[in-house]
Enzyme design. Structure first.
Site, PDB file in Angstrom:
ATOM      1  N   VAL A 286       0.532   6.590  -5.960  1.00  0.00           N
ATOM      2  CA  VAL A 286       0.553   8.044  -6.124  1.00  0.00           C
ATOM      3  C   VAL A 286      -0.307   8.703  -5.050  1.00  0.00           C
ATOM      4  CG1 VAL A 286      -0.042   9.971  -7.643  1.00  0.00           C
ATOM      5  CG2 VAL A 286       1.056   7.944  -8.588  1.00  0.00           C
ATOM      6  N   ASP A 287      -1.464   8.140  -4.777  1.00  0.00           N
ATOM      7  CA  ASP A 287      -2.322   8.692  -3.720  1.00  0.00           C
ATOM      8  C   ASP A 287      -1.593   8.723  -2.384  1.00  0.00           C
ATOM      9  OD1 ASP A 287      -4.812   9.627  -4.590  1.00  0.00           O
ATOM     10  OD2 ASP A 287      -5.613   7.609  -4.815  1.00  0.00           O
ATOM     11  N   TYR A 288      -1.005   7.611  -2.014  1.00  0.00           N
ATOM     12  CA  TYR A 288      -0.387   7.552  -0.693  1.00  0.00           C
ATOM     13  C   TYR A 288       0.929   8.311  -0.642  1.00  0.00           C
ATOM     14  CZ  TYR A 288      -4.104   4.633   0.962  1.00  0.00           C
ATOM     15  OH  TYR A 288      -5.342   4.199   1.336  1.00  0.00           O
TER      16      TYR A 288
END
Length: 404
Positions: A171-173
């Site tokens: 999700v971060d990337y």
């Protein structure tokens, strides 16, 4: 060739993963990215990584994996003097990226409306957990929390493991990639609307929902709830099977590929004419495939199936993948010396695409906190005396040995 974002100045007031990754993608494509951190509380990713000695000096591998090509300025913009520094810096910028809690920078006079009054061409990208609108706008979260909240974890794993997060912070990337795409879109639009900037709102939750698109649509169409299936798929010709030594992933997805698979395995009698037949015979097909795959090694089957145009791969560890010649052929990794080590070079991924008419690459190593503070503030008109006063007040920091 020139770099796609050459001449674009980006002020990066982000921390941890999603925000820094977004600006890193712009930096390797030529943008002039200036990372702004608090002198007393810099990016927490600097303290995280596989080497404790690097963590101790604020150069952790988690930070350095996405810090190349960025200049570093240390400014405490919670203080009024620091806010003035930021405004002068942002007056020279094309893009501002921040990932603080929505509303936090508005209270400091650094919200979009404040900065647009100073620099109407500014593209202001805000990255947050839930977005700048809605009842949860002020809540904070990290990748694992959003995986849990979004429904992603509930569909990952199997009935034995229960919910599992992804091994990588997807999700971060994905959010960082979304933000970089959004910024590129806004820059493109600015060229068409007379140079006017805009506010860009990127949410980790929104990004996670995009990652669940086919499951979300199916749920809302006929109430089909996604369940954790582990390594199994609706069709038995897609899935993970145990070879004689290790697991093998097969992806004979469409009707043509499943025909190739059954022909290659010598079981033409298992070929189906349509997908409904495949769904109905999942259990029998899975049993037959498991029996056959278990007779030989995963490496044997990988080569055998790939030669017959059937997608397959044995399950590799990361170190095995990095040793594959395909990685060198793509040029995704960059090696560079860093002052923190005389023994080894830092290796980082650059970007996940190439361009025939645009350069990507790394020209400078990750920087210590505030390494270019004096240089950049001097370019904004601050005198040595000004810098000394700001340093004494704790407004600026970093590599300031030249300021006496």
């Amino acid at each position: 060739m020139s770099s796609p974002f050459e001449g674009v100045r980006v002020i990066d007031a982000t921390h941890v993963l999603a925000g820094p990754f977004a600006t890193y993608q712009l930096a390797v494509l030529g943008a002039d990215v200036i990372k702004v951190e608090s002198p007393s509380d810099p990016d927490q990713a600097r303290l995280q990584g596989s080497d404790r000695k690097l963590n101790d000096i604020g150069m952790g591998t988690a930070f350095m994996s996405q810090a190349s090509n960025k200049k570093a300025v240390a400014v405490d913009f919670k203080k009024p003097e620091g806010q003035e520094v930021m405004k002068k810096l942002l007056a020279t910028a094309d893009v501002f990226v921040e990932n603080y809690r929505p509303g936090a920078l508005e209270k400091l006079g650094l919200g979009y409306e404040d900065l647009a009054a100073i620099n109407p061409a500014l593209i202001y990208c805000s990255i947050s957990a839930f977005g700048s609108t809605g009842p949860r706008r002020e809540l904070t979260a990290y990748d694992n929390v959003i995986q849990a909240f979004s429904g992603m974890m509930a569909m990952t794993g199997n009935r034995h493991t229960g919910p599992l997060k992804s091994g990588a912070p997807v999700v971060d990337y994905a959010t960082g990639t979304t933000a970089a795409f959004a910024i590129a879109t806004a820059l493109f639009q600015r060229e068409r609307n007379g140079g006017k900037g805009q506010f860009v709102d990127v949410s980790m939750l929104d990004t996670a929902l995009m990652l669940t698109s086919p499951y979300l649509t199916a749920l809302l169409w006929n109430g089909k709830k996604p369940e954790p299936k582990g390594n199994t798929f609706p069709f038995a010709t897609i899935g993970c099977y145990q070879a004689s030594d290790e697991p093998l992933m097969i992806a004979a997805s469409n009707l043509t590929q499943q025909k190739r698979l059954w022909t290659a395995l010598g079981r033409e009698d298992m070929i189906k004419e349509n997908n409904n037949q495949r769904l109905d015979s999942h259990e029998e097909e899975a049993r037959v495939i498991a029996e056959i795959i278990g007779t030989m090694t995963a490496s044997y089957w990988e080569k055998f199936l790939q030669e017959r145009r059937i997608p397959a791969a044995r399950i590799r560890r990361l170190e095995e993948t990095l040793a594959d010649p395909q990685i060198d052929a793509r040029g995704i990794l960059h090696s560079q010396p860093i002052e923190e080590s005389d023994e080894r070079e830092l290796v980082v991924p650059v970007s996940a695409f190439t361009m025939s008419a645009g350069e990507r690459g790394i020209t400078s190593a990750p920087q210590r906190v505030g390494a270019q503070t004096a240089e950049l503030l001097t370019s904004l008109g601050y005198s040595t005396g000004d810098l000394q006063a700001l340093k004494a007040a704790g407004v600026i920091g970093g590599a300031l040995d030249e300021i006496r």
